[in-house]
Design an enzyme around this catalytic site. Structure first.
Site: not given
Ligand code: IDP
Ligand code: MG
Length: 134
Positions: A117, A114, A11, A128, A51
């Protein structure tokens, strides 16, 4: 046991912090094979497609702003159980609780930023990969 393909992405925060090499290296050392790679600056339309499951969530505006903030590195990887292996190396979504030794656990503190992805299932990987490597 099956050879799978998965979509992994560094990312914008990972690119900006100079962690592309480290992150690619971790997947390589684990035994996955890098098949395709390209830099991409995600725009709103692409973010909404990638997304799609999150567009109605409260955090989506923040996620959209972050994911479009700079170049990312999109990658296709293959290997035995590549989807699960990719997720294991990444660690849980929230870097604040991700264990040391995972990418998110080693380099992050904030859930939005984080670093990586990774597809969460074989079906997600197919969807994807078709978006980023048509
Ligand atoms: P993942 O990347 O571990 O699969 P997902 O639940 O699919 O997690 O969420 C997609 C992305 O959205 C996350 O990687 C993170 O960057 C962001 N994200 C997820 N949950 C939150 C939140 O509660 N607050 C802000 N950003 C979030
Ligand atoms: Mg995800």
């Amino acid at each position: 046991m099956a050879i799978e393909r998965t979509f992994l992405m560094v990312k914008p925060d990972g690119v900006a912090r100079g962690l592309v090499g480290d992150i690619i290296s971790r997947f390589e050392r684990k035994g996955l094979t890098l098949e395709q790679v390209r830099m991409v600056t995600i725009d709103e339309e692409l973010a909404r497609r990638h997304y799609a499951e999150h567009v109605d969530k409260g955090f989506f505006p923040e996620l959209l702003s972050f994911i479009t903030s700079g170049p990312a590195v999109a990658m296709a990887w293959s290997g035995e159980s590549a989807v699960a292996v990719g997720r294991t190396l990444m660690g849980p979504t929230d870097p604040a609780v991700a264990p040391p030794g995972t990418i998110r656990g080693d380099y992050g503190t904030v859930v939005t930023q984080n670093l990586v992805h990774g597809s969460d299932s074989s079906d997600s990987a197919t969807r994807e990969l078709a978006i980023f490597f048509p």
